[in-house]
Write a protein that holds these residues in place. Structure first.
Motif, PDB file in Angstrom:
ATOM      1  N   SER A 221       0.818  -1.206   0.000  1.00 50.27           N
ATOM      2  CA  SER A 221       0.000   0.000   0.000  1.00 50.27           C
ATOM      3  C   SER A 221       0.850   1.254   0.000  1.00 50.27           C
ATOM      4  O   SER A 221       0.471   2.268  -0.565  1.00 50.27           O
ATOM      5  N   SER A 222       2.012   1.192   0.622  1.00 49.84           N
ATOM      6  CA  SER A 222       2.887   2.355   0.675  1.00 49.84           C
ATOM      7  C   SER A 222       4.312   1.878   0.881  1.00 49.84           C
ATOM      8  O   SER A 222       4.553   0.910   1.613  1.00 49.84           O
ATOM      9  N   PRO A 223       5.290   2.496   0.228  1.00 44.94           N
ATOM     10  CA  PRO A 223       6.664   2.032   0.344  1.00 44.94           C
ATOM     11  C   PRO A 223       7.289   2.399   1.677  1.00 44.94           C
ATOM     12  O   PRO A 223       6.911   3.370   2.320  1.00 44.94           O
ATOM     13  N   LYS A 224       8.253   1.603   2.070  1.00 43.17           N
ATOM     14  CA  LYS A 224       9.059   1.923   3.239  1.00 43.17           C
ATOM     15  C   LYS A 224      10.299   2.660   2.760  1.00 43.17           C
ATOM     16  O   LYS A 224      11.088   2.122   1.973  1.00 43.17           O
ATOM     17  N   LEU A 225      10.479   3.887   3.217  1.00 41.76           N
ATOM     18  CA  LEU A 225      11.600   4.691   2.754  1.00 41.76           C
ATOM     19  C   LEU A 225      12.858   4.350   3.534  1.00 41.76           C
ATOM     20  O   LEU A 225      12.823   4.043   4.720  1.00 41.76           O
ATOM     21  N   PRO A 240      25.533  11.568 -13.698  1.00 42.15           N
ATOM     22  CA  PRO A 240      25.076  11.536 -12.302  1.00 42.15           C
ATOM     23  C   PRO A 240      23.619  11.978 -12.207  1.00 42.15           C
ATOM     24  O   PRO A 240      23.166  12.829 -12.974  1.00 42.15           O
ATOM     25  N   THR A 241      22.891  11.408 -11.283  1.00 46.28           N
ATOM     26  CA  THR A 241      21.462  11.685 -11.167  1.00 46.28           C
ATOM     27  C   THR A 241      21.103  12.004  -9.727  1.00 46.28           C
ATOM     28  O   THR A 241      21.502  11.285  -8.809  1.00 46.28           O
ATOM     29  N   LEU A 242      20.357  13.083  -9.557  1.00 43.11           N
ATOM     30  CA  LEU A 242      19.805  13.436  -8.252  1.00 43.11           C
ATOM     31  C   LEU A 242      18.312  13.161  -8.279  1.00 43.11           C
ATOM     32  O   LEU A 242      17.602  13.639  -9.162  1.00 43.11           O
ATOM     33  N   TRP A 243      17.840  12.359  -7.330  1.00 42.32           N
ATOM     34  CA  TRP A 243      16.423  12.033  -7.235  1.00 42.32           C
ATOM     35  C   TRP A 243      15.827  12.773  -6.044  1.00 42.32           C
ATOM     36  O   TRP A 243      16.346  12.693  -4.938  1.00 42.32           O
ATOM     37  N   LEU A 244      14.743  13.484  -6.277  1.00 40.19           N
ATOM     38  CA  LEU A 244      13.962  14.078  -5.206  1.00 40.19           C
ATOM     39  C   LEU A 244      12.610  13.386  -5.223  1.00 40.19           C
ATOM     40  O   LEU A 244      11.904  13.413  -6.233  1.00 40.19           O
ATOM     41  N   GLY A 245      12.264  12.752  -4.136  1.00 33.47           N
ATOM     42  CA  GLY A 245      11.058  11.939  -4.133  1.00 33.47           C
ATOM     43  C   GLY A 245      10.215  12.155  -2.903  1.00 33.47           C
ATOM     44  O   GLY A 245      10.681  12.671  -1.885  1.00 33.47           O
ATOM     45  N   TRP A 246       8.956  11.767  -3.018  1.00 36.35           N
ATOM     46  CA  TRP A 246       8.041  11.865  -1.895  1.00 36.35           C
ATOM     47  C   TRP A 246       6.921  10.843  -2.071  1.00 36.35           C
ATOM     48  O   TRP A 246       6.677  10.349  -3.166  1.00 36.35           O
ATOM     49  N   VAL A 247       6.290  10.507  -0.980  1.00 34.08           N
ATOM     50  CA  VAL A 247       5.152   9.593  -1.000  1.00 34.08           C
ATOM     51  C   VAL A 247       3.881  10.420  -0.884  1.00 34.08           C
ATOM     52  O   VAL A 247       3.746  11.248   0.020  1.00 34.08           O
ATOM     53  N   VAL A 295       5.364   6.123  -9.482  1.00 33.83           N
ATOM     54  CA  VAL A 295       5.347   4.691  -9.211  1.00 33.83           C
ATOM     55  C   VAL A 295       4.445   4.470  -8.005  1.00 33.83           C
ATOM     56  O   VAL A 295       4.835   4.711  -6.871  1.00 33.83           O
ATOM     57  N   GLY A 296       3.218   4.033  -8.270  1.00 34.17           N
ATOM     58  CA  GLY A 296       2.292   3.845  -7.161  1.00 34.17           C
ATOM     59  C   GLY A 296       2.137   5.127  -6.357  1.00 34.17           C
ATOM     60  O   GLY A 296       1.797   6.185  -6.891  1.00 34.17           O
ATOM     61  N   ASP A 297       2.389   5.050  -5.050  1.00 32.84           N
ATOM     62  CA  ASP A 297       2.276   6.220  -4.196  1.00 32.84           C
ATOM     63  C   ASP A 297       3.505   7.120  -4.258  1.00 32.84           C
ATOM     64  O   ASP A 297       3.512   8.200  -3.689  1.00 32.84           O
ATOM     65  N   SER A 392      -0.200  22.873  -0.492  1.00 31.90           N
ATOM     66  CA  SER A 392      -0.212  21.475  -0.941  1.00 31.90           C
ATOM     67  C   SER A 392       1.154  20.835  -0.757  1.00 31.90           C
ATOM     68  O   SER A 392       1.260  19.685  -0.310  1.00 31.90           O
ATOM     69  N   LEU A 393       2.218  21.569  -1.084  1.00 34.00           N
ATOM     70  CA  LEU A 393       3.551  21.005  -0.957  1.00 34.00           C
ATOM     71  C   LEU A 393       3.929  20.765   0.494  1.00 34.00           C
ATOM     72  O   LEU A 393       4.657  19.816   0.805  1.00 34.00           O
ATOM     73  N   ARG A 394       3.434  21.599   1.388  1.00 30.74           N
ATOM     74  CA  ARG A 394       3.742  21.395   2.802  1.00 30.74           C
ATOM     75  C   ARG A 394       3.065  20.125   3.334  1.00 30.74           C
ATOM     76  O   ARG A 394       3.550  19.524   4.296  1.00 30.74           O
ATOM     77  N   GLN A 395       1.964  19.705   2.692  1.00 29.34           N
ATOM     78  CA  GLN A 395       1.334  18.437   3.071  1.00 29.34           C
ATOM     79  C   GLN A 395       2.147  17.242   2.588  1.00 29.34           C
ATOM     80  O   GLN A 395       2.131  16.173   3.195  1.00 29.34           O
ATOM     81  N   ILE A 396       2.867  17.431   1.477  1.00 28.50           N
ATOM     82  CA  ILE A 396       3.588  16.329   0.850  1.00 28.50           C
ATOM     83  C   ILE A 396       5.003  16.205   1.401  1.00 28.50           C
ATOM     84  O   ILE A 396       5.452  15.123   1.778  1.00 28.50           O
ATOM     85  N   MET A 397       5.709  17.317   1.465  1.00 30.65           N
ATOM     86  CA  MET A 397       7.144  17.286   1.738  1.00 30.65           C
ATOM     87  C   MET A 397       7.428  17.406   3.227  1.00 30.65           C
ATOM     88  O   MET A 397       8.086  18.339   3.684  1.00 30.65           O
ATOM     89  N   VAL A 398       6.919  16.457   3.963  1.00 33.43           N
ATOM     90  CA  VAL A 398       7.231  16.345   5.387  1.00 33.43           C
ATOM     91  C   VAL A 398       8.356  15.313   5.520  1.00 33.43           C
ATOM     92  O   VAL A 398       8.539  14.466   4.644  1.00 33.43           O
ATOM     93  N   PRO A 399       9.155  15.389   6.573  1.00 32.75           N
ATOM     94  CA  PRO A 399      10.351  14.539   6.670  1.00 32.75           C
ATOM     95  C   PRO A 399      10.093  13.059   6.452  1.00 32.75           C
ATOM     96  O   PRO A 399      10.888  12.374   5.808  1.00 32.75           O
ATOM     97  N   GLU A 400       8.979  12.529   6.965  1.00 25.49           N
ATOM     98  CA  GLU A 400       8.753  11.091   6.838  1.00 25.49           C
ATOM     99  C   GLU A 400       8.272  10.693   5.441  1.00 25.49           C
ATOM    100  O   GLU A 400       8.147   9.504   5.142  1.00 25.49           O
ATOM    101  N   ARG A 401       7.995  11.671   4.579  1.00 23.20           N
ATOM    102  CA  ARG A 401       7.520  11.370   3.222  1.00 23.20           C
ATOM    103  C   ARG A 401       8.472  11.832   2.134  1.00 23.20           C
ATOM    104  O   ARG A 401       8.280  11.525   0.969  1.00 23.20           O
ATOM    105  N   PHE A 402       9.490  12.594   2.468  1.00 18.72           N
ATOM    106  CA  PHE A 402      10.341  13.231   1.465  1.00 18.72           C
ATOM    107  C   PHE A 402      11.762  12.689   1.587  1.00 18.72           C
ATOM    108  O   PHE A 402      12.244  12.442   2.684  1.00 18.72           O
ATOM    109  N   PHE A 403      12.431  12.476   0.471  1.00 17.34           N
ATOM    110  CA  PHE A 403      13.812  11.991   0.524  1.00 17.34           C
ATOM    111  C   PHE A 403      14.599  12.496  -0.686  1.00 17.34           C
ATOM    112  O   PHE A 403      14.038  12.890  -1.709  1.00 17.34           O
ATOM    113  N   LEU A 404      15.909  12.496  -0.532  1.00 14.79           N
ATOM    114  CA  LEU A 404      16.839  12.811  -1.605  1.00 14.79           C
ATOM    115  C   LEU A 404      17.726  11.591  -1.827  1.00 14.79           C
ATOM    116  O   LEU A 404      18.065  10.881  -0.892  1.00 14.79           O
TER     117      LEU A 404
END
Length: 428
Positions: A221-225, A240-247, A295-297, A392-404
């Motif tokens: 249902s949701s990935p483990k980061l 080189p690639t930089l990935w910025l991701g969020w759930v 990719v999914g969530d 909207s972005l503040r709802q998404i980019m919280v520490p437990e959902r956002f990664f580099l």
């Protein structure tokens, strides 16, 4: 406020459960038919990793009435048809394109392609050889950035050399029946088709029979980061690639989904601050690119850069500064209006590209099943303001959902550069 005239979408569910989405665009001289089913590693058992991708190959190589590959290809040449497919971690998509005068024949061929159970052992082994050769030439160690462990999200959608080699024909036929059931299918038709074509589509797709095989459940249902949220890894890629991701949050609103659409445009649009930052650094060669992946969530923005180290540092720092500004309306207001208008123009231009438009709608129908319709998301984009975007972005980019995640041939650049850039950009 700029008004977008969305093409009229007609949705219906046939008696066999198949969902049909129609976008009639009479001024266009092509017709796109896209078929999607929930599939991929989020639905596969570990022992059959890659079987969805295997079935994608098979369904594009033969059909119920043309089980021989050569005879099948001849039918497509007669209508100058284009066919392609893709298997994501959470859905499988078959795509077809032709001229309006061949729509009737295209619908018949697509119906035959969608029917399960027409693959010979000879065809299965031929496709296995092809897939294994493809896997041998790719980086089998690649997995989605930011995903921890060996859970479903971390498995390769095409499988591995070992998993594909051990797939048995009986398993392939069984999963074919489980996945390609009309009750799980979505078909999107977009372009210059006629009312007669619509009736033919209803009749033809309505002949597909439901299966008695049990459909596979979604296994994640949701990935483990992975932690920490700044990571490095080896890759064979040249750039080189930089990935910025969020759930995405559960039951994300149209505003949240609109914000993710807007992000990739902001990063790659010619009017964006990112272009200004590298205008005088990238000479006559296109040294960097920004793209979106879903990719999914998970949502990703990934940046590839072949710039030298110091210039790449400047590019990454500017990228992170834009993220910081987007979450603060005052920082984005200077350039928001221009970027927003260009984004709306870009969406409207996509209405003249039925293949791309059908792909986006099919993805929303399957990946966000039960979520807001595509039209509501576009309306949220149209009504977007710097304040609503930041909220909207503040709802998404919280520490437990956002990664580099940084991937390069020499990942030690991370230790010496990325943390300092993050600090300079005011992110950490």
């Amino acid at each position: 406020m700029y008004e977008i005239q969305l093409p009229l979408q007609q949705r219906e569910t046939l008696e066999n459960g198949l969902r049909l989405v129609l976008l009639r665009l009479p001024h266009l001289r092509s017709v796109s038919v896209r078929v999607g089913v929930p599939a991929g590693v989020l639905y596969e058992e570990r022992s059959v990793n890659g079987i969805s991708h295997f079935l994608e190959h098979l369904h594009l190589s033969a059909s119920r009435n043309y089980p021989d590959r050569d005879a099948f290809n001849q039918q497509w040449r007669q209508i100058a048809g284009v066919r392609d497919g893709v298997t994501e971690p959470d859905f499988l998509q078959l795509a077809f394109l032709t001229a309006p005068r061949h729509t009737t024949k295209l619908i018949e061929l697509v119906t035959e392609v969608m029917a399960p159970g027409h693959f010979s052992d000879e065809l299965i082994e031929a496709e296995r050889t092809l897939i294994l050769s493809e896997l041998a030439g790719t980086d089998a160690s690649f997995k989605l950035p930011g995903v921890a462990g060996d859970a479903e999200y971390a498995r390769p959608p095409a499988g591995t050399l070992k998993s594909v080699a051990r797939l048995r024909p009986s398993e392939i036929h069984e999963w074919d029946r489980r996945l390609f059931d009309p009750r799980r299918m979505v078909v999107v038709i977009a372009g210059g088709f006629s009312e007669q074509d619509v009736e033919h589509a209803r009749e033809s797709f309505g002949t597909l029979r439901t299966s008695s095989a049990s459909p596979p459940p979604r296994r994640a249902s949701s990935p483990k980061l992975s932690l920490p949220d700044i990571r490095a890894g080896e890759t064979r890629d040249q750039m080189p690639t930089l990935w910025l991701g969020w759930v995405m949050p559960p039951n994300a609103s149209p505003q949240c989904r609109a914000a993710t659409l807007f992000l990739s445009h902001v990063m790659d649009a010619p009017t964006a601050p990112l272009w200004e930052a590298v205008r005088y650094q990238a000479t006559s060669v296109y040294h960097w690119s920004v793209d979106e992946m879903r990719v999914g969530d998970l949502r990703y923005l990934w940046v590839e850069s072949a710039l030298p180290g110091r210039q790449r540092n400047s590019l990454v720092r500017t990228l992170l500064e834009i993220f910081r500004d987007l979450c603060e309306p005052a920082g984005a207001r200077e350039w928001f209006d221009h970027a927003h208008m260009n984004f709306l123009f870009g969406i409207e231009r996509s209405f003249d590209e039925p293949h791309a438009l059908a792909a986006r709608i099919l993805s929303e129908e399957i990946v966000n099943d039960g979520g807001p319709p595509f039209a509501e998301i576009i309306d949220a984009v149209r009504r977007m303001t710097p304040e609503s975007l930041a909220a909207s972005l503040r709802q998404i980019m919280v520490p437990e959902r956002f990664f580099l995640h940084y991937t390069a041939r020499r990942p030690h650049w991370l230790q010496f550069g990325l943390r300092r850039i993050l600090a300079q950009a005011g992110i950490r």
